[in-house]
Design a protein around this motif. Structure first.
Motif, mmCIF file in Angstrom:
data_model
loop_
_atom_site.group_PDB
_atom_site.id
_atom_site.type_symbol
_atom_site.label_atom_id
_atom_site.label_comp_id
_atom_site.label_asym_id
_atom_site.label_seq_id
_atom_site.Cartn_x
_atom_site.Cartn_y
_atom_site.Cartn_z
ATOM 1 N N GLU A 172 -51.361 67.773 -3.975
ATOM 2 C CA GLU A 172 -49.899 67.690 -4.210
ATOM 3 C C GLU A 172 -49.230 68.964 -3.695
ATOM 4 O OE1 GLU A 172 -48.231 65.326 -5.928
ATOM 5 O OE2 GLU A 172 -49.628 64.415 -7.376
ATOM 6 N N ASN A 173 -47.975 68.846 -3.320
ATOM 7 C CA ASN A 173 -47.139 70.016 -3.036
ATOM 8 C C ASN A 173 -47.748 70.992 -2.035
ATOM 9 O OD1 ASN A 173 -45.259 69.085 -4.915
ATOM 10 N ND2 ASN A 173 -46.441 70.024 -6.587
ATOM 11 N N VAL A 174 -48.276 70.458 -0.935
ATOM 12 C CA VAL A 174 -48.776 71.337 0.133
ATOM 13 C C VAL A 174 -48.003 71.008 1.407
ATOM 14 C CG1 VAL A 174 -51.089 71.711 -0.792
ATOM 15 C CG2 VAL A 174 -50.675 69.706 0.639
ATOM 16 N N PRO A 175 -47.771 72.017 2.252
ATOM 17 C CA PRO A 175 -47.108 71.722 3.521
ATOM 18 C C PRO A 175 -48.001 70.808 4.354
ATOM 19 C CG PRO A 175 -47.548 74.099 3.272
ATOM 20 C CD PRO A 175 -48.192 73.401 2.118
ATOM 21 N N PHE A 176 -47.446 69.696 4.806
ATOM 22 C CA PHE A 176 -48.274 68.751 5.566
ATOM 23 C C PHE A 176 -47.391 67.834 6.395
ATOM 24 C CE2 PHE A 176 -50.729 64.753 5.996
ATOM 25 C CZ PHE A 176 -51.821 65.285 6.670
ATOM 26 N N ASP A 225 -40.690 70.351 12.378
ATOM 27 C CA ASP A 225 -39.450 69.780 11.835
ATOM 28 C C ASP A 225 -39.734 68.968 10.566
ATOM 29 O OD1 ASP A 225 -38.124 70.919 13.940
ATOM 30 O OD2 ASP A 225 -37.870 69.053 15.087
ATOM 31 N N ARG A 226 -40.782 68.143 10.626
ATOM 32 C CA ARG A 226 -41.071 67.259 9.482
ATOM 33 C C ARG A 226 -41.486 68.035 8.243
ATOM 34 N NH1 ARG A 226 -44.194 62.122 12.158
ATOM 35 N NH2 ARG A 226 -42.464 61.518 13.489
ATOM 36 N N SER A 227 -42.067 69.212 8.427
ATOM 37 C CA SER A 227 -42.493 69.994 7.257
ATOM 38 C C SER A 227 -41.504 71.130 6.959
ATOM 39 C CB SER A 227 -43.900 70.549 7.487
ATOM 40 O OG SER A 227 -43.934 71.247 8.702
ATOM 41 N N GLN A 228 -40.398 71.125 7.696
ATOM 42 C CA GLN A 228 -39.356 72.152 7.529
ATOM 43 C C GLN A 228 -39.930 73.556 7.643
ATOM 44 O OE1 GLN A 228 -37.808 70.593 3.851
ATOM 45 N NE2 GLN A 228 -36.127 69.643 4.937
#
Ligand code: ACO
Length: 317
Positions: A172-176, A225-228
């Motif tokens: 959960e809650n990891v940049p991906f 972009d998708r992971s900001q």
């Protein structure tokens, strides 16, 4: 959405080292031509008793040992390859048997040529969610020396054999982020109408070069972009190791810091689906990967296919 974290890697290189000098005795080429056009100085070829499956098993064993997990923890085993010794059993099934992975878990191969490792990781991400699992074993392995025409100087200088393995955790809650794509084209071709046909690799090198320099920066930008995230957030960009000049184009296009782009094609050549996990393994071995670092992995190749993935390195459990 949950994401993947990289826990551990493994690697395996076959026994025969082939230098540019060795190839000069085989075809009309030179060390100077190969190094200036590609950055490749040597590559490894399988010996008689080695193939993509034996390399995969060695790499997988090492990744499992380093992960601190047991076989029972692994929810799926996925192998990316275009050079399996047999169409069936798949290499993944051979790994399942050799490592004693539980039988009530899926094991299968995927073929997306040099993008294969990213496709396999994306498949593992989806399957972990579907199966309510936590850990996946993902391997990229090739024995491309078995698929080359040793008299064709336009291809035989480029490719090598090897395997890399990775243990991923769904968290959960990891940049991906992942991006995948395909554009059916004969620009790279290997094998014939039947899977067992051994027609050698042929390639429209210039077309593939143009495709690669357009695709790689786009894939990298998409996962950022998708992971900001921005390039500044990445510790490493691990690209498919086809050609040093392709990576240099990408660096220039993005005005990126060259030292973030790992390169090892000088030692391995292009190992297709194995190239990204071999690079990750070398980086882990040499202490370049540190827990908490964010990485982007970018693949492109036959199909034509492409894939990018942004994830964090966690280290062993
Ligand atoms: N040694 C010496 N000369 C060579 C060799 C060689 N090994 N190979 C080709 N040449 C010659 C050619 O015949 C040509 O001669 P000519 O001008 O007399 O016709 C000259 O060198 C230039 O050849 P080019 O093909 O124009 O060389 P280029 O600069 O395009 O480089 C290369 C070729 C390295 C293959 C490049 O196009 C490339 O890297 N392409 C991308 C390949 C790739 O990344 N593939 C990845 C995917 S593979 C997969 O998915 C399985």
């Amino acid at each position: 959405m949950k994401g993947l974290r990289l826990l551990a890697t493994g690697g395996a290189l076959p026994g025969r080292v082939v230098t540019n000098e060795d190839l000069r005795r085989q075809v009309d080429t030179s060390d100077e031509w190969i190094t200036t056009r590609t950055g490749i100085r040597q590559r490894y070829y399988c010996t008689e008793n080695e193939d993509a499956a034996t390399l995969a098993i060695t790499a997988a064993r090492q990744a499992m040992a380093r992960s601190g997990l047991t076989a029972n923890d692994i929810a799926c085993c996925i192998v990316a390859t275009l050079s399996a010794p047999t169409a069936t059993p798949s290499i993944a099934c051979r790994v399942q048997a050799a490592l004693g992975l539980p039988e009530d878990r899926p094991a299968f191969d995927v073929n997306a040529a040099c993008s294969g490792f990213i496709y396999a990781a994306a498949t593992a991400h989806g399957l972990l969610t579907t199966l309510d699992g936590q850990y996946a074993l993902v391997i990229g392995c090739e024995a491309l020396s078995r698929m080359m025409d040793p008299t064709d100087r336009t291809t035989c200088v480029l490719f090598g054999d090897g395997a890399g393995a990775a243990v991923f955790e769904l968290a959960e809650n990891v940049p991906f982020a992942i991006t995948l794509g395909a554009r059916g084209s004969e620009a790279i071709r290997a094998g014939g109408p039947a899977a067992c046909d051994t027609a050698p690799i042929t390639m429209d090198g210039k077309a593939v070069f143009r495709f690669a320099v357009e695709t790689m920066p786009r894939c990298l930008q998409t996962v950022l972009d998708r992971s900001q995230k921005t390039l500044a957030d990445l510790a490493w960009v691990v690209c498919h190791q086809a050609n040093s000049r392709i990576i240099d184009h990408c660096i220039k296009h993005l005005h990126a810091e060259p030292s973030k782009f790992y390169k090892n094609m000088d030692r391995h050549g292009n190992t297709s689906a194995a190239s990204i996990p071999i690079a990750l393994h070398e980086m882990e071995e040499s202490g370049l990967l540190r827990p908490g670092q964010t990485l982007a992995c970018i693949g492109f190749g036959g199909g034509l296919t492409w894939g990018g993935m942004l994830l964090t390195y966690e280290g062993r459990k």
